[in-house]
Design an enzyme around this catalytic site. Structure first.
Site, mmCIF file in Angstrom:
data_model
loop_
_atom_site.group_PDB
_atom_site.id
_atom_site.type_symbol
_atom_site.label_atom_id
_atom_site.label_comp_id
_atom_site.label_asym_id
_atom_site.label_seq_id
_atom_site.Cartn_x
_atom_site.Cartn_y
_atom_site.Cartn_z
ATOM 1 N N SER A 1 64.787 33.794 -55.740
ATOM 2 C CA SER A 1 64.490 34.628 -54.578
ATOM 3 C C SER A 1 65.391 34.328 -53.384
ATOM 4 O O SER A 1 65.222 34.882 -52.326
ATOM 5 C CB SER A 1 63.023 34.472 -54.178
ATOM 6 N N TYR B 1 52.054 26.700 -53.278
ATOM 7 C CA TYR B 1 52.352 28.023 -53.819
ATOM 8 C C TYR B 1 51.436 28.337 -55.002
ATOM 9 O O TYR B 1 50.806 29.395 -55.055
ATOM 10 C CB TYR B 1 53.816 28.085 -54.231
ATOM 11 N N LYS C 1 48.493 31.266 -55.440
ATOM 12 C CA LYS C 1 48.598 32.266 -56.506
ATOM 13 C C LYS C 1 47.407 32.193 -57.458
ATOM 14 O O LYS C 1 46.939 33.221 -57.942
ATOM 15 C CB LYS C 1 49.919 32.103 -57.266
#
Length: 154
Positions: free
Chosen positions: A138, A103, A107
């Site tokens: 999330s 991740y 990013k």
């Protein structure tokens, strides 16, 4: 005269269809004034536990998807010498933390791309912004331990 927007669906992980969807949007509306790249996938797990295939899915969603869509819309903005592009990213695009390597890498890559794009688009009066929120929840409950495939869809 009433305006009825057309619903156009896009799977940001399906890189092969993004250009066609962008073309459909431009044909339907003529231009895009503001492009907000907000799609994202994340996974939590030790580097050795995450497959290379899952790393690639994360990169497709978080890096290749947004840049492919941006590149497809950009010529229209450049020709009109106006527009705004926004990347909703993550603080993890600036820092690395344990168990978020795929991740964070995606990013970081996105931040690098959009930082360069910002400098290039200045001469065309196109604004490029990156928003990097801190940690957010999330999903309502975490996936079962070891269930990485389920966790990316939350």
């Amino acid at each position: 005269q009433t305006y009825a927007p057309k619903l156009i669906l896009l799977d940001i992980t399906d890189i092969s269809c993004i250009r066609d969807v962008a073309k459909e949007i431009l044909n339907c509306y003529g231009c895009v004034d503001v492009l907000i790249n907000n799609a994202s996938m994340k996974v939590k797990g030790a580097v050795q536990s995450i497959s290379l295939e899952l790393d690639k899915k994360i990169m497709d969603a978080n890096y290749f998807g947004p840049i492919t869509l941006t590149k497809a819309i950009l010529p229209n903005m450049i020709s009109r010498r106006t527009g705004q592009i926004v990347l909703i990213n993550s603080i993890q695009g600036k820092i690395g933390i344990p168990f978020r390597a795929a991740y964070a890498a995606s990013k970081h890559a996105a931040v690098g791309f959009f930082d360069c794009l910002r400098a290039e688009m200045e001469e065309f009066d196109i604004s490029v912004s990156t928003v990097s929120p801190t940690f957010i929840c999330s999903y309502h409950r975490p996936p079962a331990p070891g269930n990485w495939e389920a966790s990316i869809w939350k």
